[in-house]
Scaffold this active site. Structure first.
Site, PDB file in Angstrom:
ATOM      1  N   CYS A 134       0.058   7.033   5.614  1.00 27.78           N
ATOM      2  CA  CYS A 134      -1.040   6.111   5.935  1.00 27.78           C
ATOM      3  C   CYS A 134      -0.822   5.525   7.319  1.00 27.78           C
ATOM      4  CB  CYS A 134      -1.102   5.007   4.872  1.00 27.78           C
ATOM      5  SG  CYS A 134      -2.663   4.094   4.834  1.00 27.78           S
ATOM      6  N   GLU A 149      16.984  -4.620   8.369  1.00 29.95           N
ATOM      7  CA  GLU A 149      15.661  -5.237   8.413  1.00 29.95           C
ATOM      8  C   GLU A 149      15.435  -6.000   9.712  1.00 29.95           C
ATOM      9  OE1 GLU A 149      13.292  -4.570   6.655  1.00 29.95           O
ATOM     10  OE2 GLU A 149      14.222  -3.584   4.943  1.00 29.95           O
ATOM     11  N   CYS A 204      -7.623   4.623  -3.505  1.00 32.62           N
ATOM     12  CA  CYS A 204      -7.937   4.082  -2.173  1.00 32.62           C
ATOM     13  C   CYS A 204      -9.443   3.915  -1.957  1.00 32.62           C
ATOM     14  CB  CYS A 204      -7.358   4.984  -1.076  1.00 32.62           C
ATOM     15  SG  CYS A 204      -7.514   4.295   0.576  1.00 32.62           S
ATOM     16  N   ASP A 246       4.778  -6.452   5.740  1.00 31.13           N
ATOM     17  CA  ASP A 246       4.860  -6.189   7.174  1.00 31.13           C
ATOM     18  C   ASP A 246       3.572  -5.496   7.623  1.00 31.13           C
ATOM     19  OD1 ASP A 246       4.968  -3.708   6.144  1.00 31.13           O
ATOM     20  OD2 ASP A 246       6.854  -3.123   7.073  1.00 31.13           O
ATOM     21  N   TYR A 278       8.882 -11.977   5.672  1.00 36.93           N
ATOM     22  CA  TYR A 278       9.062 -10.546   5.442  1.00 36.93           C
ATOM     23  C   TYR A 278      10.516 -10.209   5.102  1.00 36.93           C
ATOM     24  CZ  TYR A 278      10.249  -5.812   6.049  1.00 36.93           C
ATOM     25  OH  TYR A 278      10.800  -4.597   5.807  1.00 36.93           O
TER      26      TYR A 278
END
Length: 362
Positions: A204, A49, A220, A150, A132
């Site tokens: 996306c 991460e 959506c 994020d 995050y």
DNA sequence: AAAACGGGGCT
DNA sequence: AGCCCAGTTTT
């Protein structure tokens, strides 16, 4: 209106259970095979991460594999020399990530017996672990339903829920955290959070999202309006300042080259470089005078071998690369030394200066 | 709230 | 050249 008050309205038309199912099913089927997904080891998740902050998956993979073989567990990283950690980070950028990570891992070894905390407050106090990363570790390694918001998550959710707030604002990240707390699967928070991010990475995407392949197209609102490329809203940042330098490849009579360590704080902290003359402060013709003042060396400038333009997020270095030879004097500088071209490669250099290596290397 | 902090890939 | 990317710390 505060985030918490807006959440019910934004989720009003969302079928949460169906959304979770569609997202998680897709993730379990389509997720990429990645080294940090081999298991749920919190240390591996943590390292991945940190490396993935502002950095692409393809870039991180080789660094992650090398890092884990060299520093396989918190103890190994805690015991390592900082310069060695920086060398393993060389080329990844944002070098404070590496130093903060080692600082935090040392804290984990000393205060938590080498076990990465699963308590949100303890985790969040560790250096380099922000909102995050805290949420990512808690959800992915410990199966805890915490948000991990994020840039991907904000892009995906801004489209799905049609949120027009500026995602560069802190308050907007808090809004998305509140939304994720309502949306997240309590049964599989790990797959839910990773699913949102994987969707942002594969479907996306920022410019031309593949809505026809999207597993949550039915949910959506941006797609419904045909406005998916209008979102997210982000304030444009101002352009970088250009700073001119002379980069000096200075050789002594033994064929050694002069390098110096940058200060322990600030840009490229503690990394090594060739001497750079700031041309905003020093005239081109007075470079030898400047050199004698800064390093105690009388040098003679040689040919210009290259021009290097290096773009940072907030500034641009324009560097003329020039050869030079030592004529007299003795080196008098806290952080500089002469090294052989071979020994030079053991030091961590920023990419900007690696571009000048070919003019030195044997 | 804004700025500092890297580097690479894409358009 | 500008934008984007699995952000955090400092001011």
């Amino acid at each position: 209106m505060k985030p918490k008050e807006r959440v019910p309205f934004l989720l009003n038309h969302t079928n949460i259970d169906a959304f979770q199912d569609d997202l998680i099913s897709w993730f379990k089927k389509e997720q990429r095979v990645l080294p940090w997904r081999e298991n749920q080891d919190p240390y591996r998740v943590w390292v991945s991460e940190i490396m993935l902050q502002q950095t692409r998956v393809d870039t991180v993979i080789p660094y992650f594999n090398h890092f884990m073989s060299r520093f396989p567990n918190p103890k190994a990283l805690a015991d390592a020399d900082e310069q060695e950690v920086l060398k393993a980070w060389e080329g990844l950028g944002y070098y404070s990530r590496a130093r903060n990570l080692q600082n935090a891992v040392r804290e984990v070894v000393e205060s938590y017996g080498g076990v990465v905390p699963d308590d949100p407050d303890e985790l969040g106090k560790l250096k380099g672990v922000g909102p995050y990363t805290k949420g990512a570790i808690l959800s992915i390694a410990y199966d805890t339903p915490e948000p991990a918001v994020d840039g991907n998550v904000m892009r995906v959710l801004s489209r799905i829920l049609y949120v027009e707030d500026d995602i560069s604002k802190q308050s907007t990240r808090k809004l998305f955290e509140a939304l994720v707390r309502e949306l997240i699967s309590k049964e599989d928070p790990s797959a839910f959070n990773q699913g949102l991010m994987e969707l942002g990475a594969l479907i996306c995407t920022p410019k031309t999202p593949s809505c026809m392949l999207c597993p949550v197209q039915d949910h959506c609102r941006a797609f419904e309006k045909g406005a998916e490329t209008e979102l997210p809203i982000k304030a444009s940042k101002k352009k970088q300042k250009k700073i001119p330098y002379l980069l000096l490849l200075i050789e002594n009579d033994k064929g050694e080259v002069l390098i110096e360590q940058r200060p322990g704080e600030g840009l490229l902290a503690s990394l090594w470089q060739y001497p750079m003359v700031p041309l905003e402060d020093v005239d081109e013709e007075s470079v030898p005078v400047w050199m004698y003042g800064e390093y105690g060396l009388k040098v003679e400038l040689g040919e210009k071998v290259d021009h290097v333009r290096h773009v940072f997020s907030h500034l641009i270095w324009e560097m003329d690369v020039v050869r030079a030879v030592v004529k007299s004097g003795s080196l008098d500088h806290e952080r500089a030394k002469f090294v052989t071209p071979e020994a030079m490669l053991d030091y961590p250099f920023p990419v900007s200066h690696q571009k000048a290596h070919p003019y030195i290397s044997p």
